[in-house]
Design a protein around this motif. Sequence first.
Motif, mmCIF file in Angstrom:
data_model
loop_
_atom_site.group_PDB
_atom_site.id
_atom_site.type_symbol
_atom_site.label_atom_id
_atom_site.label_comp_id
_atom_site.label_asym_id
_atom_site.label_seq_id
_atom_site.Cartn_x
_atom_site.Cartn_y
_atom_site.Cartn_z
ATOM 1 N N GLN A 1 0.809 -1.395 -0.032
ATOM 2 C CA GLN A 1 0.050 -0.032 0.085
ATOM 3 C C GLN A 1 0.832 1.264 -0.048
ATOM 4 O O GLN A 1 1.976 0.909 0.529
ATOM 5 C CB GLN A 1 -0.812 0.015 1.357
ATOM 6 C CG GLN A 1 -1.637 -1.112 1.550
ATOM 7 C CD GLN A 1 -2.535 -0.765 3.066
ATOM 8 O OE1 GLN A 1 -2.284 -2.101 3.632
ATOM 9 N NE2 GLN A 1 -3.215 0.234 3.015
ATOM 10 N N CYS B 1 -4.065 -0.838 -2.906
ATOM 11 C CA CYS B 1 -3.406 -2.197 -2.563
ATOM 12 C C CYS B 1 -3.164 -2.858 -3.402
ATOM 13 O O CYS B 1 -4.103 -3.311 -4.308
ATOM 14 C CB CYS B 1 -4.363 -2.673 -1.447
ATOM 15 S SG CYS B 1 -3.864 -4.242 -0.783
ATOM 16 N N TRP C 1 -10.765 -4.812 4.332
ATOM 17 C CA TRP C 1 -10.129 -3.645 4.443
ATOM 18 C C TRP C 1 -10.622 -3.240 5.945
ATOM 19 O O TRP C 1 -11.591 -3.505 6.543
ATOM 20 C CB TRP C 1 -10.826 -2.608 3.728
ATOM 21 C CG TRP C 1 -10.308 -2.408 2.173
ATOM 22 C CD1 TRP C 1 -10.955 -2.652 1.097
ATOM 23 C CD2 TRP C 1 -9.114 -1.634 1.986
ATOM 24 N NE1 TRP C 1 -10.208 -2.716 -0.091
ATOM 25 C CE2 TRP C 1 -8.822 -1.778 0.271
ATOM 26 C CE3 TRP C 1 -8.058 -1.116 2.550
ATOM 27 C CZ2 TRP C 1 -7.856 -1.376 -0.128
ATOM 28 C CZ3 TRP C 1 -6.877 -0.509 2.004
ATOM 29 C CH2 TRP C 1 -6.933 -0.678 0.350
ATOM 30 N N TYR D 1 -15.277 -6.269 3.095
ATOM 31 C CA TYR D 1 -14.636 -7.322 2.584
ATOM 32 C C TYR D 1 -15.119 -7.918 1.473
ATOM 33 O O TYR D 1 -16.241 -7.564 0.883
ATOM 34 C CB TYR D 1 -14.443 -8.726 3.757
ATOM 35 C CG TYR D 1 -15.703 -9.270 3.919
ATOM 36 C CD1 TYR D 1 -16.332 -8.835 4.980
ATOM 37 C CD2 TYR D 1 -16.244 -10.359 3.281
ATOM 38 C CE1 TYR D 1 -17.723 -9.248 5.350
ATOM 39 C CE2 TYR D 1 -17.659 -10.679 3.517
ATOM 40 C CZ TYR D 1 -18.120 -10.248 4.585
ATOM 41 O OH TYR D 1 -19.296 -10.678 4.979
ATOM 42 N N VAL E 1 -15.604 -0.911 -2.640
ATOM 43 C CA VAL E 1 -14.513 -2.036 -2.969
ATOM 44 C C VAL E 1 -14.407 -2.397 -4.693
ATOM 45 O O VAL E 1 -15.394 -2.749 -4.876
ATOM 46 C CB VAL E 1 -14.382 -3.212 -2.034
ATOM 47 C CG1 VAL E 1 -13.055 -3.903 -2.235
ATOM 48 C CG2 VAL E 1 -14.317 -2.401 -0.588
ATOM 49 N N CYS F 1 -5.144 -2.978 4.060
ATOM 50 C CA CYS F 1 -5.710 -4.254 3.229
ATOM 51 C C CYS F 1 -5.122 -5.470 3.787
ATOM 52 O O CYS F 1 -4.091 -5.494 4.429
ATOM 53 C CB CYS F 1 -5.722 -3.925 1.924
ATOM 54 S SG CYS F 1 -4.152 -3.921 1.260
#
Lengths: 114, 110
Positions: free
Chosen positions: B6, B22, B34, B48, B63, B89
Amino acid sequence: NAGVTQTPKFQVLKTGQSMTLQCAQDMNHNSMYWYRQDPGMGLRLIYYSASEGTTDKGEVPNGYNVSRLNKREFSLRLESAAPSQTSVYFCASRDRTGGAETQYFGPGTRLLVL
Amino acid sequence: GEDVEQSLFLSVREGDSSVINCTYTDSSSTYLYWYKQEPGAGLQLLTYIFSNMDMKQDQRLTVLLNKKDKHLSLRIADTQTGDSAIYFCAESMAGNQFYFGTGTSLTVIP
């Protein structure tokens, strides 16, 4: 409902001393984890327990042992502390039911080894 | 271990969108996550995504997952000062092995 609790919050050890970090969760989760967090790095997995009675090594298990005492409690033991084990330790619990996932982390234990 | 990378810092103005990126290395990852960490606290799971999905939206959070490029992003819409924190992440594979990135420190300027 306290979530995930950890004791102690802070600890100072001398090299060679031993100690046990305690973790408990009240959410009836099957899986529990121990991580360490060093400055400028993400969390690294030390050990995990997928269910009561089982434990497995993570990425950085050397120098540590764990016990899954019952479904609630998962302890981390340092038998002979070294300065390289100075870190912040986080315990977490996890549940995956019906495709939905929940995870909770404790507030951390800050450990300094002199 | 696996390499999850990241960028270290991100600064945005209040009300703008934030995008945190990420990259991960293991194509066998099953879930990608996350998390948010505020000073002196443990991590909080934000959202997620399962590896067979391209996108997931949850209120202000979006996301995006590009499996071909092994790239994951988190977009925070209408960023507020309370969103200032470190965002991590993580990828998991084989059920219980988790690998975390080094974290992105988000600063929201009022």
